[in-house]
Design an enzyme around this catalytic site. Structure first.
Site, PDB file in Angstrom:
ATOM      1  N   GLY A 265      -0.460  -2.459  -9.707  1.00 30.48           N
ATOM      2  CA  GLY A 265       0.832  -1.978 -10.179  1.00 30.48           C
ATOM      3  C   GLY A 265       0.998  -0.512  -9.838  1.00 30.48           C
ATOM      4  CB  SER A 266       3.314   2.027 -11.119  1.00 21.49           C
ATOM      5  OG  SER A 266       2.989   2.237 -12.477  1.00 21.49           O
ATOM      6  CB  THR A 267      -0.016   5.722  -9.050  1.00 23.11           C
ATOM      7  OG1 THR A 267      -0.210   5.161  -7.753  1.00 23.11           O
ATOM      8  CG2 THR A 267      -1.038   6.826  -9.266  1.00 23.11           C
ATOM      9  CD  GLU A 293      -2.899  -2.523  -4.158  1.00 21.76           C
ATOM     10  OE1 GLU A 293      -2.125  -1.555  -3.974  1.00 21.76           O
ATOM     11  OE2 GLU A 293      -2.513  -3.698  -4.181  1.00 21.76           O
ATOM     12  CB  CYS A 327       0.917  -2.097  -2.189  1.00 25.48           C
ATOM     13  SG  CYS A 327       1.165  -2.956  -3.749  1.00 25.48           S
ATOM     14  CD  GLU A 425       4.629   3.279  -4.493  1.00 20.07           C
ATOM     15  OE1 GLU A 425       3.946   2.358  -4.005  1.00 20.07           O
ATOM     16  OE2 GLU A 425       4.498   3.690  -5.662  1.00 20.07           O
TER      17      GLU A 425
END
Length: 542
Positions: A265-267, A293, A327, A425
């Site tokens: 998912g998101s950072t 990830e 991604c 992103e």
């Protein structure tokens, strides 16, 4: 008791169906699409093998026709999340003590079911619920998930064979135990295969799992859960709980029996989970494994010797397949000015032929972005590019949301190598190009490495071999998956283990044995056949 040496079937990558006109498989899939589009199903939580309906419901819609409701799903609350963790812990001992081959057989059966009678269902669910074209669904919800299941079984068998040496009179063994506690799997909207693998990989190894799917992937996640159940997965091994993300974090990340988090998912979300684990570190019975990830700002870097046609094709496919919501999607490109005119002409003319629309129209290369939030976010980047003095939109730039969440394939040309859309992103069909002077080749490599905090995927293009070596060395840490004369997307299980570092995650390489090691806790066992009977060593003698 198995009194023989096992050998699991040798995995091969699942063939990709073409679904060309006249193909019987195409007709079968179209029928399943029409059937599923015409029905509205109810999706409960599954806790300890029992369906749980909370009454707190949300809808699943088609992103390309957001007025069309496909399903309603029940959201788990705090009590359901705690019940899911308890169900996972209750199922743990019996599941872990089952012979590894019996656990593996369930997932091998799931792979064969998916390769056969379940293929249309999971592909159709992914197409309708996540707005994937037939090809993008096929390589994801069919082929990649099948590959994850089959290859992980083979990887598991191979790692079990890795044993220590033994000296005379001693037998040393390495036992590969499951982790102590439960694993929390938090999965993304964009890949059905990832959503299936994140709970399945730890479970295969004897762990029990609480699975929180993305709200915008619940339809295909539900059918994945039903697939596992049909393959023989016992109650409580994987507990399916769609839920609010922050609530899930507050409820389960502080749980003393948390053994690990398997996340895509998101950072920002992963960093928040990581922080919460640190804040709760004294509460746990064991240190939780964190495998994540996360984001990417994936690059394509071309040298003057690059093949212009191959480069332009890679940019189109890399940036615009699945609406740039991979991604690994190509999001920024560095192209020498001497090559740019040729690349631009071909790329812009090809983009003009791309059709957007409903996934059931197989002539559409692109479909819709996932939801209104994503549509609004991407639109914001387009507005920024339109109003910037150091960038201009070469093609695309339009977003329409009346019926579906559509965004045109967009190419932005900038004179600023750190322009907003070069650095942040976006997760949409927006490619930003920066052109450089050939004399600035090395400095531009430095820019590519330093502009983004991410390091997931990247691609380089050149015909000159010495230059390829130079580029590869300079960008060594800029991408965990690195492509030479190819687009930076499309990693295949068993061929290109996937994952990146920096702000892109822990680089634990899904699709390889490296990921499986993270869900095991080895125990070393030493057995001495003729133990000593006297404490004295020879050096003590007079």
């Amino acid at each position: 008791m198995k009194n023989f040496t096992l050998s699991v079937p040798t995995p091969v990558n699942e063939p990709i169906y073409a679904y060309a006109p006249g193909d019987a498989r195409r007709e079968s899939l179209v029928q399943r699409l029409n059937t599923m589009a015409a029905e509205k199903i109810e999706i409960p939580c599954v806790i300890g093998g029992k369906e749980v309906r909370t009454g707190n419901k949300k809808t699943v819609v088609m992103p390309h026709d957001h007025g069309h409701v496909l399903a309603e799903f029940h959201l788990a609350g705090e009590s359901e999340l705690r019940a899911a963790a308890q169900a996972a812990l209750a199922a743990k001992a019996k599941w872990e003590n089952l012979h590894w081959s019996e656990r593996a057989a369930i997932f091998l059966k799931a792979a064969d079911l998916l390769a056969g009678p379940w293929r249309d269902t999971l592909n159709a669910a992914t197409m309708l619920g996540q707005s994937k074209s037939v090809y993008q669904a096929e390589i994801d919800s069919a082929c990649e998930l099948i590959d994850f299941l089959r290859f992980n079984v083979s990887f598991y068998q191979d790692l079990l064979k890795q044993q220590p040496i033994s000296s005379p009179g001693v037998w040393n063994q390495l036992e590969y135990r499951a982790l102590e506690g439960f694993v929390l799997a938090i999965t993304p909207f964009n890949f059905t295969a990832i959503a299936g693998n994140l709970p399945a990989a730890p479970a295969m190894l004897g762990n029990t799992v609480v699975w929180k799917p993305s709200d915008t992937q619940v339809l295909s996640a539900w059918y994945t859960m039903k697939l596992f159940e049909e393959a023989g997965l016992p109650p409580g091994v994987i507990n399916f709980v769609p839920a609010d993300g922050p609530l899930t974090g507050r409820t389960l990340v502080s749980h003393p029996d948390l053994a690990g988090i398997h996340f895509t998912g998101s950072t920002s979300t992963f960093q928040s989970l990581f922080k919460s684990v640190g804040e709760n570190i004294s509460r746990y019975k064991t240190y939780p494994r964190l495998v994540g990830e996360t984001g990417g700002k994936d690059f394509v870097f071309a040298h003057a010797s690059a093949d212009a046609e191959a480069l332009s094709t890679a940019l189109i496919r890399g940036a615009f397949e699945y609406q740039g919501q991979k991604c690994s999607a190509a999001s920024r490109a560095y192209i020498p000015k001497s090559l740019w005119a040729k690349v631009q002409d071909r790329m812009i003319s090809e983009i003009a032929t791309i059709r957007l629309g409903d996934v059931r129209d197989f002539s559409c290369f692109m479909n819709a972005v996932i939801d209104a939030r994503s549509h609004q976010k991407v639109s914001g980047y387009l507005d920024h590019a339109k109003n910037a003095s150091d960038a201009r939109i070469l093609t695309g730039g339009k977003a329409r949301g009346e019926k579906g969440f559509f965004v045109d394939p967009t190419v932005v040309l900038t004179t600023n190598p750190k322009f907003k859309t070069m650095a942040e992103e976006i997760f949409g069909p927006v490619l930003t190009v920066y052109t450089y002077d050939e004399k600035d080749f090395e400095q531009t490599l430095d820019l590519c490495d330093a502009t983004s905090p991410y390091a997931l995927t990247g691609a380089i293009f050149a015909q000159d071999r010495q230059v390829l070596v130079q580029m590869s060395q300079r960008l060594k840490n800029a991408a965990g998956n690195f492509y030479v004369n190819d687009k930076p997307t499309g990693a295949v299980v068993g061929q290109q283990p996937f994952g990146g570092a920096r702000a892109s995650g822990t680089n634990d390489k899904a699709g390889s044995p490296l990921n499986l090691y993270r869900w095991l806790s080895p125990r070393t066992i030493k057995e001495t056949f003729n133990p000593p009977k006297d404490y004295r060593y020879p050096f003590l003698a007079k």
